[in-house]
Design a protein around this motif. Structure first.
Motif, PDB file in Angstrom:
ATOM      1  N   ALA A  66       1.958  12.598   1.738  1.00  0.00           N
ATOM      2  CA  ALA A  66       2.997  11.900   0.976  1.00  0.00           C
ATOM      3  C   ALA A  66       2.727  11.977  -0.524  1.00  0.00           C
ATOM      4  O   ALA A  66       3.634  12.250  -1.321  1.00  0.00           O
ATOM      5  N   LYS A  70       4.722  14.288  -3.614  1.00  0.00           N
ATOM      6  CA  LYS A  70       5.216  13.672  -4.846  1.00  0.00           C
ATOM      7  C   LYS A  70       4.605  14.345  -6.069  1.00  0.00           C
ATOM      8  O   LYS A  70       5.289  14.545  -7.089  1.00  0.00           O
ATOM      9  N   SER A 212       0.059   2.810   1.261  1.00  0.00           N
ATOM     10  CA  SER A 212       1.156   2.978   2.221  1.00  0.00           C
ATOM     11  C   SER A 212       2.516   2.819   1.560  1.00  0.00           C
ATOM     12  O   SER A 212       3.550   3.101   2.189  1.00  0.00           O
ATOM     13  N   SER A 213       2.517   2.371   0.301  1.00  0.00           N
ATOM     14  CA  SER A 213       3.759   2.101  -0.415  1.00  0.00           C
ATOM     15  C   SER A 213       4.245   3.351  -1.143  1.00  0.00           C
ATOM     16  O   SER A 213       3.494   3.992  -1.879  1.00  0.00           O
ATOM     17  N   LYS A 214       5.529   3.675  -0.985  1.00  0.00           N
ATOM     18  CA  LYS A 214       6.104   4.838  -1.659  1.00  0.00           C
ATOM     19  C   LYS A 214       6.061   4.685  -3.175  1.00  0.00           C
ATOM     20  O   LYS A 214       5.830   5.660  -3.904  1.00  0.00           O
ATOM     21  N   ASP A 215       6.271   3.460  -3.657  1.00  0.00           N
ATOM     22  CA  ASP A 215       6.235   3.218  -5.101  1.00  0.00           C
ATOM     23  C   ASP A 215       4.844   3.489  -5.660  1.00  0.00           C
ATOM     24  O   ASP A 215       4.695   4.119  -6.719  1.00  0.00           O
ATOM     25  N   GLN A 217       2.484   5.342  -4.236  1.00  0.00           N
ATOM     26  CA  GLN A 217       2.229   6.780  -4.078  1.00  0.00           C
ATOM     27  C   GLN A 217       2.828   7.550  -5.252  1.00  0.00           C
ATOM     28  O   GLN A 217       2.212   8.487  -5.761  1.00  0.00           O
ATOM     29  N   GLU A 218       4.019   7.136  -5.683  1.00  0.00           N
ATOM     30  CA  GLU A 218       4.675   7.789  -6.816  1.00  0.00           C
ATOM     31  C   GLU A 218       3.875   7.567  -8.095  1.00  0.00           C
ATOM     32  O   GLU A 218       3.720   8.482  -8.919  1.00  0.00           O
TER      33      GLU A 218
END
Length: 237
Positions: A66, A70, A212-215, A217-218
Motif C-alpha cells: 500500500a 502511494k 493501517s490508515s490510508k491517510d 500511508q499517504e
C-alpha cells in the motif's frame, strides 16, 4: 489600423486563456519536473505466502504494498521513472517467474530475494528503495527508521539520511536516525544508492493503527518521496 490591433490583442488574450485553462494544472507546463530523468526501483517487501511481520490481522506485505503504491504515484507525478518489483499481493516470483516451483518456503524466499536483486541490476536505476514494517515481542518500541549497507554504494548514506530527516520532519513521531547495517542481502548486492525503510512497528498498537490508515500511508509515502527529492537536489547541486 487601431481596430486590427485591438482585434489582434483580443485574439491573443483568448489564446492565452485557452492555453492556461488546459495547462495550468500541469506543473511541468511551467516548471521542470523535480525528478525528471531519475529512475527508481521500488520494492514492496515480502508478498504471497511470505507475509513478513504481523500483528493481529495487520500483515507487513499488505502495508508495504500500500505504501509502495502511494510512493510510486507521487514519484511519477514528479517526473521519475518508477519500476515496481511487485504490484500485487503475490511475491516477486509469482509476478515475474510464475512457473518456478520450490520444495520449501525457505528456498522460495531465498530465490525471491535473488530475483529482486537481479531485477535491480538489470534495470540499472539511479536509486533503489525497499519498504518494510517491523515487529518485535515488546509493544513499547516504535518509530520509522531508514537503513543503508555499511559497505554499499557511497551515496546510500546520504540517501538514507535525507529520507530519515524527511520522515522526522513530516511525521514528527520518531527521533530515530538513519543507520548502517551489514545483514541485508538486497542492500549489499545493489550497486546503486540503496535504502531500506522500516516504516514503523506493527507490534506497537498505536503505530499499527497508523500504518493501517490510508491517510498515514499517504503521509509516509510523501515523507519518503520528499526525502528522495532532497537527496537528488543534494547529489546534483
Amino acid at each position: 489600423m487601431k481596430r486590427w490591433i485591438a482585434l489582434g490583442v483580443i485574439l491573443l488574450c483568448c489564446l492565452l486563456v485557452v492555453v492556461y485553462e488546459t495547462s495550468a494544472s500541469d506543473r511541468s507546463f511551467f516548471l521542470p519536473e523535480p525528478l525528471g530523468g531519475v529512475k527508481i526501483v521500488l520494492d514492496a517487501g515480502h508478498g504471497g505466502i511470505d507475509g513478513g511481520a504481523s500483528s493481529g490481522n495487520v500483515i507487513e506485505k499488505d502495508v508495504t504494498l500500500a505504501i509502495a503504491q502511494k510512493v510510486e504515484r507521487q514519484l511519477k507525478r514528479m517526473g521519475a521513472e518508477v519500476i515496481m518489483t511487485r504490484t500485487t499481493d503475490g511475491d516477486v516470483l509469482e509476478e515475474h517467474a510464475p512457473s518456478e516451483e520450490f520444495a520449501t518456503l525457505r528456498e522460495r524466499k531465498k530465490e525471491d530475494i535473488f530475483l529482486r536483486a537481479n531485477l535491480v541490476k538489470s534495470k540499472e536505476p539511479d536509486i533503489f528503495v525497499t519498504i518494510h514494517a517491523n515487529a518485535i515481542p515488546e509493544e513499547k518500541w516504535r518509530g520509522a527508521q531508514v537503513f543503508y549497507h555499511k559497505d554499499g554504494h557511497a551515496n546510500s548514506e546520504l540517501l538514507a539520511k535525507s529520507v530519515q530527516a524527511s520522515i522526522k520532519d513530516t511525521l514528527q513521531n520518531t527521533n530515530r536516525e538513519a543507520m548502517a547495517i551489514k545483514q541485508i542481502y538486497l542492500l549489499k548486492k545493489t550497486e546503486v544508492p540503496a535504502i531500506l525503510v522500516e516504516t514503523g512497528f506493527l507490534s506497537n498498537p498505536e503505530e499499527r493503527e497508523l500504518l493501517s490508515s490510508k491517510d498515514y500511508q499517504e503521509k509516509m509515502a510523501k515523507a519518503i518521496v520528499d526525502g528522495i527529492e532532497s537527496y537528488v537536489n543534494l547529489e546534483f547541486q
